[in-house]
Design an enzyme around this catalytic site. Structure first.
Site, PDB file in Angstrom:
ATOM      1  CE  LYS A  36     -28.339  18.852  45.483  1.00  0.00           C
ATOM      2  NZ  LYS A  36     -29.191  18.198  46.495  1.00  0.00           N
ATOM      3  N   GLY A  66     -24.759   1.506  46.156  1.00  0.00           N
ATOM      4  CA  GLY A  66     -24.248   2.716  46.795  1.00  0.00           C
ATOM      5  C   GLY A  66     -24.341   2.613  48.302  1.00  0.00           C
ATOM      6  N   GLY A 101     -22.930   4.850  50.703  1.00  0.00           N
ATOM      7  CA  GLY A 101     -22.499   6.060  51.385  1.00  0.00           C
ATOM      8  C   GLY A 101     -23.260   6.195  52.694  1.00  0.00           C
ATOM      9  CB  VAL A 149     -28.285   7.955  52.317  1.00  0.00           C
ATOM     10  CG1 VAL A 149     -29.719   7.451  52.116  1.00  0.00           C
ATOM     11  CG2 VAL A 149     -28.292   9.404  52.780  1.00  0.00           C
ATOM     12  CE1 TYR A 157     -22.174  -0.684  56.039  1.00  0.00           C
ATOM     13  CE2 TYR A 157     -23.219   0.358  57.934  1.00  0.00           C
ATOM     14  CZ  TYR A 157     -22.448  -0.662  57.392  1.00  0.00           C
ATOM     15  OH  TYR A 157     -21.983  -1.662  58.209  1.00  0.00           O
TER      16      TYR A 157
END
Length: 339
Positions: A72, A170, A172, A174, A176
């Site tokens: 990451k 949330g 964003g 994903v 949405y």
């Protein structure tokens, strides 16, 4: 540092780039994991995030059956104010210096266009037009939706979501899209996000009810879908969760292992995050320049089957789903090391 193989601190004075690239494990292959841009208050917070997220990617890639390790990157910056093409190009140059040990991709605060910019300076990037399917978020959302259905079947006896009340925290890329699929399946939506326009759009499009993000876990709902940042399931929030299922896209949802045990004691089914949100990494790992996504969709749909196996094994062994998921991922890693 949780067995990490390599942790690189990156700085570029010309662009203001400050980043950390963490390579956790390359037993199964190069360390694949997204790049996150976030305005961390302290460098120590960025390091903690990089270490936790990279370890999570090792387990995610292993459980998904991919021949990839876990890594990451985090860039310390405000994605709305500080992110520039020059900044992302500088990041690309540093990825290239790792000679393929780490493969980067889109994550929070990073767009598909940003990855195209990174790709100007390194081939070790996925989720671009040149590597196949582009934006991985639709596949992440698809996998989460399949995981929610599998969770519902385990708890309610049916994967039918019609009439179920679902709190999505949330909205964003994903979150949405998950909300869109839930709405199409007949679910009643309660939504929350720190970005007001996304909330207003969900209200107008889905007829959703809005709440403050800090209250999303408290509402009277059948299913809680956390799709924001990690560590949201903790000693402060778990006692107030009303839903029977927690199944969302956020990474590292459990602040500590004790929080997973607390969910189980309260009779709440938890879908391990790195099992349910693997659709995105599946898409960037298996995408081809030809752009066909049949194999990607097949493996993403299988996320529901993987979760069913995890839930059944957890019930049989009288343990938590995340402990079973960890064990399944570790079994594959151990087999690879012994080969």
């Amino acid at each position: 540092m949780n067995g990490h193989e390599d942790v690189v601190f990156v700085q570029d004075t010309d662009t203001g780039l400050r980043a950390i690239i963490a390579v956790h494990d390359t037993t199964l292959g190069p360390a694949l994991g997204g790049c996150r841009v976030w305005p961390y208050e302290k460098p120590a917070d960025a390091l903690t995030d990089a270490l936790r997220l990279s370890r999570g990617m090792t387990y995610k890639n292993s459980l998904a059956g991919l021949d990839l390790g876990g890594g990451k990157a985090v860039i310390i910056a405000d994605p709305r104010k500080d992110k520039t093409p020059a900044l992302m190009e500088a990041f690309g140059r540093h990825v290239e210096r790792l000679s393929g040990t780490y493969i980067t991709a889109e994550d929070v605060g990073v767009s598909p266009d940003d990855m195209e910019t990174v790709a100007r300076h390194t081939d070790h990037v996925r989720g671009t037009s040149a590597t196949g399917l582009g934006d991985p978020s639709p596949y992440t959302a698809l996998g989460v939706f399949e995981g929610i259905k599998a969770s519902a079947k385990h708890v309610f006896g049916s994967s039918d979501l019609d009439g179920k009340t679902v709190s999505v925290q949330g909205l964003g890329h994903v979150g949405y899209d998950v909300a869109r699929q839930l709405h199409a399946a007949g679910a009643r939506l309660i939504v929350s996000d720190i970005h007001a326009p996304a909330v207003l759009k969900a209200i107008e499009t889905f007829g959703a009810t809005a709440v403050d993000p800090g209250e999303a876990h408290m509402v009277d709902a059948d299913i809680f879908v956390p799709c924001a940042l990690g560590a949201g399931l903790n000693a402060r929030t778990v006692p107030h969760i009303q839903a029977k299922i927690v199944a969302g896209a956020a990474n590292n949802q459990l602040e500590t292992p004790a929080d997973g045990i607390a969910l189980r004691k309260r009779g709440i089914l938890y879908a391990p995050d790195y099992a349910i949100n693997a659709g995105g990494v599946i898409s960037i790992a298996l995408a081809t320049p030809e752009g066909g996504d049949n194999l990607v969709r097949q493996k993403t749909f299988a996320i529901g089957d993987t979760l069913t196996t995890i839930f059944e094994r957890a019930a049989k062994e009288e343990t938590t789903p995340e402990q079973v998921a960890d064990t399944m991922a570790e079994e594959r890693l151990a087999k690879a090391k012994a080969a």
